[in-house]
Design a protein around this motif. Structure first.
Motif, short mmCIF file in Angstrom:
data_model
loop_
_atom_site.label_atom_id
_atom_site.label_comp_id
_atom_site.label_asym_id
_atom_site.label_seq_id
_atom_site.Cartn_x
_atom_site.Cartn_y
_atom_site.Cartn_z
N GLU A 639 0.84 -1.22 0.00
CA GLU A 639 0.00 0.00 0.00
C GLU A 639 0.87 1.26 0.00
N GLU A 640 1.88 1.26 0.86
CA GLU A 640 2.77 2.42 0.91
C GLU A 640 3.53 2.58 -0.40
N GLN A 641 3.92 1.43 -1.01
CA GLN A 641 4.60 1.50 -2.31
C GLN A 641 3.70 2.15 -3.36
N SER A 642 2.42 1.77 -3.34
CA SER A 642 1.46 2.37 -4.28
C SER A 642 1.33 3.88 -4.03
N LYS A 643 1.27 4.24 -2.74
CA LYS A 643 1.17 5.67 -2.40
C LYS A 643 2.40 6.42 -2.91
N GLN A 644 3.60 5.88 -2.70
CA GLN A 644 4.82 6.56 -3.14
C GLN A 644 4.91 6.61 -4.66
N GLN A 645 4.38 5.57 -5.33
CA GLN A 645 4.34 5.61 -6.80
C GLN A 645 3.43 6.73 -7.27
N SER A 646 2.28 6.88 -6.55
CA SER A 646 1.37 7.99 -6.88
C SER A 646 2.05 9.33 -6.64
N ASN A 647 2.79 9.42 -5.52
CA ASN A 647 3.52 10.67 -5.24
C ASN A 647 4.57 10.95 -6.32
N GLU A 648 5.24 9.89 -6.76
CA GLU A 648 6.25 10.06 -7.80
C GLU A 648 5.60 10.54 -9.09
N HIS A 649 4.38 10.01 -9.36
CA HIS A 649 3.64 10.48 -10.54
C HIS A 649 3.31 11.96 -10.42
N LEU A 650 2.90 12.38 -9.22
CA LEU A 650 2.60 13.80 -9.00
C LEU A 650 3.85 14.66 -9.20
N ARG A 651 4.99 14.15 -8.68
CA ARG A 651 6.24 14.90 -8.87
C ARG A 651 6.56 15.07 -10.36
N ARG A 652 6.49 13.95 -11.08
CA ARG A 652 6.83 14.01 -12.51
C ARG A 652 5.84 14.88 -13.28
N GLN A 653 4.56 14.78 -12.89
CA GLN A 653 3.52 15.59 -13.55
C GLN A 653 3.79 17.08 -13.35
N PHE A 654 4.07 17.45 -12.09
CA PHE A 654 4.38 18.86 -11.79
C PHE A 654 5.66 19.30 -12.50
N ALA A 655 6.69 18.43 -12.45
CA ALA A 655 7.98 18.78 -13.06
C ALA A 655 7.84 18.97 -14.56
N SER A 656 7.04 18.10 -15.20
CA SER A 656 6.85 18.22 -16.65
C SER A 656 6.26 19.57 -17.01
N GLN A 657 5.21 19.99 -16.25
CA GLN A 657 4.58 21.29 -16.53
C GLN A 657 5.51 22.45 -16.14
N ILE A 719 4.23 16.09 -0.03
CA ILE A 719 5.48 15.88 -0.76
C ILE A 719 6.32 17.14 -0.62
N PHE A 720 7.56 16.97 -0.14
CA PHE A 720 8.36 18.15 0.21
C PHE A 720 9.56 18.37 -0.70
N ASP A 721 9.81 17.45 -1.62
CA ASP A 721 10.94 17.64 -2.52
C ASP A 721 10.58 17.08 -3.89
N ASN A 722 11.35 17.49 -4.91
CA ASN A 722 11.09 17.01 -6.27
C ASN A 722 12.39 17.09 -7.05
N LYS A 723 13.00 15.95 -7.25
CA LYS A 723 14.29 15.91 -7.92
C LYS A 723 14.19 16.07 -9.44
N HIS A 724 12.95 16.07 -9.96
CA HIS A 724 12.77 16.11 -11.41
C HIS A 724 12.75 17.52 -11.98
N THR A 725 12.78 18.52 -11.15
CA THR A 725 12.77 19.90 -11.65
C THR A 725 13.47 20.82 -10.66
#
Length: 906
Positions: A639-657, A719-725
């Protein structure tokens, strides 16, 4: 030369464009070109010819009487040319050639030719009017010649609002009669038939001579006679028309009406000067009133914005932490609401306030007014300082909120972990003190003693194994204290109780061991098998307890790598379960072997294993518990892995924009800088281009809104950090606000340049030349230059500069001594040096005209000469006149005029 040719009976008379004589002839030529078509038919109407005869005769006599003579018959009295030459001398003020006194026809023709040559010398080309026709008494040619003289000397020089001749005279009549009911002057024929227009002209300038309100539109004869008689008696304008002739004609003669009306115009020329003076004053006052309104608007907007900043900063500096995450998250949501809803309008207000301030200063410079100095505390710099303080507080507040939420999250996790470990430890220690204090060894057999010793050794092993947990409990309590946990008192009390109990257990353990060792020498036999069981069961039991504790341990992660690390550790743990199961079976086999030996040897065991309380049932029960907890742990980690995958998706989504929006904003900033420097095309083209550019920027706003939505999802997910941007939402917001402010300021700069150009009469070519020269010396392409580059720029424009002159110019273009000169300051200086504007002296001269050359003016005079609102504006601000010639109610217009331009009344 005079054209003697007359090819046919339908003649043309009047001036056309030709020559460069005094007064010019182009406007008269234009006028006569429009009149020629109907002139040919005009004199075919006997009524019109009669009106012209009377009017032209009266007009000529109004001038000839100055020379002590007059004419009776316009056809006959000009035939010898003598009175014609005399008329021209009177109206022109010049001497004509000496006339010939002979009575022969040739003498008369020569005199008339001298008169016609003089008319031609004034820039009038006479068409189809020859001396022979005048000498022969041709009425139509004579009237045409007199009309030409009237046009040239009575009407041509009339100019109202850049019109001339007939149009100027008509516009003057329309303006003067506009306030009067039933008067609508559209032409010089039927608009005058009811006589009201004549009366209105007189009443407008001499209201004491006419009782206008008593006149009736349906009594034109009375109206016309009233105006004609008043004009002749009080204005020295001879009666040039008969009321009955005008009323009885379907369309009165236009030339006769124009001639008569021109006499009114010249009679009231002094009033015209007053009107011109009043117009100048009205223009100056309108500028001053508009500037005062802009100043008041600035003060009000600045006060409102500063008050909002003053109210907001204490809220952002309030850093009182809350006890729960929910309370802190509500504070964060309030802060997001402030950033999304409350602050953006204030950003626009601040930008608009700066634009209004710059526009106001430009208008003040263009109208020679002193610069606007806001009241204390409301300067643009005060607003910028307050805004900077606001943004510093804002940044610190957001960082504090996020850090505080992280702290509370960490505290909740640690507090729960403390309670869990403390509960497990307290359950283990329950009854241990009583056991250690038991004096069972005093009555035990030797075998019992050995069993007690072995049991105590097992306990010591178990005690040592629990040392780590006690240290962990103490460490967690210490961390909670350091993080300022709100329930630290209860945590410390419980931790202290555990530590005290642990110390007591250690002391009791040591005492009991000494007692057992003291009697151990007397005890020899022991059940080795039970002992081996106890030694192996105790650590295995402790391992199972630790495993259960680890499987139930809470975890908190922030990245996919952290959860994958926990999953890897859990998989590694699961790989040890087969070995553990074999250890369990081996321990159970020892117990079974002991029972088998006892049964085989008919030994009756006293009950449970004397060396340990860990029975096979306990081992099996805990083993089943471990087996149950493993899949639960699997599920929790997944469950936590799924949550972190979702968070990673949010990071990448924000970074892309963000990686699109951020560079876009930077590119637009660079493009605006380039546009503001290049400035191709006219100022209007540049302004339109910039406004289109501004619209394209505003149209990009949905991309920022989308990014804000994505950023909110990231914050809600903690989410407090984002290495993608490298772009944060704060960077994007600041860049966007700077972009909007920069394009608005650039547009305002072009608008101010247009204001300067239009107010100073600068041509588009001059403006482009100024821009090209400035860009050439603006080597850094920053929109401003230092004093050395500016000196080079001035020299390139033709200035011969000494140090004193250059220092004077620098004090004008750089009054704040910043060391930099902007393009706006440069064009202000160039326009000031090359164009004229209204001055205080000009306004004083205008007031003096309205005051009739007096050194003061009265409220009554102001109300009579100026529009109501501007008259009251002057009355409210003019000081009483203190001169020696003062009268009651006298007002000082000189000090008022100098104050308009920020000058002292010297």
């Amino acid at each position: 030369m005079v054209d003697y040719h007359a090819a046919n009976q339908s003649y043309q008379y009047g001036p056309s464009s030709g020559g460069n004589g005094a007064g010019g002839g182009s406007s008269m030529g234009d006028y006569m070109a429009q009149e020629d078509d109907w002139d040919r038919d005009l004199l075919l109407d006997p009524a019109w010819e009669k009106q012209q005869r009377k009017t032209f005769t009266a007009w000529c006599n109004s001038h000839l009487r100055k020379a002590g003579t007059q004419i009776e018959n316009i056809d006959e009295d000009f035939r010898d040319g003598l009175k014609l030459m005399l008329l021209l001398e009177v109206i022109s003020g010049e001497r004509l050639p000496k006339p010939e006194r002979g009575k022969m026809r040739v003498h008369k023709i020569n005199n008339v030719n001298k008169a016609l040559d003089f008319i031609a010398s004034k820039g009038v080309k006479l068409v189809s009017i020859g001396a022979e026709e005048i000498v022969d008494g041709n009425a139509k040619m004579t009237l045409g010649m007199i009309w030409t003289i009237i046009l040239r000397f009575a009407i041509q020089d009339i100019s109202v609002e850049e019109t001339s001749a007939k149009e100027g005279l008509l516009l003057w009549c329309q303006r003067k009669t506009a306030p009067y009911k039933n008067v609508n002057v559209q032409n010089f024929h039927i608009s005058w038939k009811d006589g009201l227009a004549f009366n209105a002209l007189i009443h407008r300038h001499r209201p004491e001579l006419i009782e206008y309100d008593k006149l009736r539109k349906d009594d034109p004869v009375t109206n016309l006679n009233n105006a004609f008689e008043v004009a002749e008696k009080y204005l020295d304008i001879p009666k040039m028309l008969d009321a009955e002739d005008i009323v009885g004609t379907l369309r009165p003669d236009e030339k006769a009406i124009m001639t008569y009306v021109s006499c009114f115009y010249h009679a009231f020329s002094g009033a015209q000067k007053a009107e011109t003076a009043a117009n100048r004053i009205c223009k100056v006052l309108a500028v001053n009133q508009e500037n005062e309104h802009l100043m008041e608007d600035y003060e009000r907007l600045a006060s409102d914005l500063l008050e909002w900043i003053r109210r907001t900063i204490p809220w952002l500096e309030d850093r009182v932490p809350q006890k729960t995450i929910q309370e802190m998250q509500q504070k964060l949501e309030d802060f997001r609401d402030y950033r999304r809803v409350h602050k953006p309008p204030k950003v626009q207000e601040k930008c608009q306030l700066e634009i209004n301030f710059n526009t106001l200063q430009t208008k003040l410079r263009l109208s020679n007014r002193p610069a606007f100095m806001p009241s204390e505390g409301r300067m643009v710099s005060d607003i910028n300082n307050g805004w900077q303080h606001l943004e510093q507080a804002e940044k610190g507040y957001e960082e504090w909120l996020l850090n505080e939420i992280r702290r509370l999250e960490r505290l909740d996790h640690l507090a729960e972990k403390f309670r869990q470990k403390a509960s497990i430890h307290e359950a283990w220690t329950d009854g241990k003190e009583a056991m250690l204090k038991h004096r069972d060894y005093e009555t035990a057999t030797l075998s019992d003693i050995k069993a007690l010793i072995r049991k105590h050794e097992a306990f010591e092993s178990d005690l040592a194994a629990h040392q780590d947990r006690v240290e962990q409990i103490a460490a967690i309590a210490q961390e909670l204290n350091e993080l300022d946990y709100y329930d630290s008192h209860n945590v410390n009390t419980r931790c202290q109780k555990i530590c005290d109990q642990w110390d007591a257990l250690g002391s009791l353990t040591h005492s009991r061991r000494e007692a057992l060792e003291k009697t151990e020498k007397q005890l020899e036999t022991i059940d080795q098998l039970h002992l081996e069981y106890a030694k192996r069961a105790a650590p295995f039991n402790n391992w199972m307890e630790s495993a259960m504790e680890d499987l139930q341990d809470m975890f908190i992660v922030h990245t996919i790598e952290e959860i994958e690390g926990l999953i890897s550790a859990h998989d590694q743990f699961k790989s040890t379960l087969p070995d553990a199961d074999r250890e369990r079976e081996a321990i159970l086999a020892i117990h079974k072997e002991a029972q088998r030996i006892a049964e085989s040897n008919h030994i009756k065991l006293s009950g449970s294993n004397p060396y340990t309380t860990v029975t096979p049932q306990i081992i099996n029960s805990k083993w089943e518990k471990v087996q149950q907890l493993v899949p639960k742990r699997d599920h929790a980690l997944l469950e936590e892995q799924s949550k972190q995958q979702s968070n990673e998706h949010l990071r990448r989504q924000f970074a892309s924009q963000a990686n699109i929006v951020g560079p876009w904003i930077q590119t637009k900033m660079e493009e605006i800088g380039r546009i503001s420097i290049e400035m191709n095309g006219t100022l209007e083209d540049q302004l339109n281009h910039l406004k289109q550019y501004e619209r394209s920027i505003v149209d990009y706003k949905p991309n920022l809104d989308l990014l804000e939505q994505q950023h909110q999802l990231i914050q809600e997910a903690l989410i407090f950090d984002n290495k993608h941007t490298n772009y944060t939402m704060e960077h994007i917001r600041v860049g966007w606000e700077q972009l909007l402010t920069t394009i608005a300021r650039t547009i305002n700069e072009v608008e101010n340049q247009i204001l300067t150009r239009d107010a100073k009469g600068i041509s588009q070519e001059q403006m482009q030349e100024f821009r090209a020269s400035f860009n050439h010396f603006d080597k850094k392409q920053t929109g401003s230059m230092d004093s050395d580059d500016f000196r080079a720029l001035l020299i390139s424009t033709g200035y011969s500069l000494g140090d004193a002159e250059f220092n004077r110019i620098m004090s004008v273009v750089d009054p704040n001594h910043s060391g930099l000169v902007t393009f706006q300051a440069f064009i202000d200086f160039m326009s000031r040096e090359t164009t004229d504007t209204d001055t205080a002296d000009q306004v004083i001269a205008s007031f003096k005209v309205l005051a009739g050359d007096k050194n003061f003016i009265t409220a009554e005079e102001l109300r009579r000469e100026l529009p109501p609102d501007q008259a009251e504006y002057c009355i409210a601000r003019m000081a009483p006149y203190q001169g020696p010639d003062a009268v009651p109610g006298a007002l000082d217009y000189k000090s008022f005029s100098t104050a308009l331009y920020g000058e002292s009344d010297l």
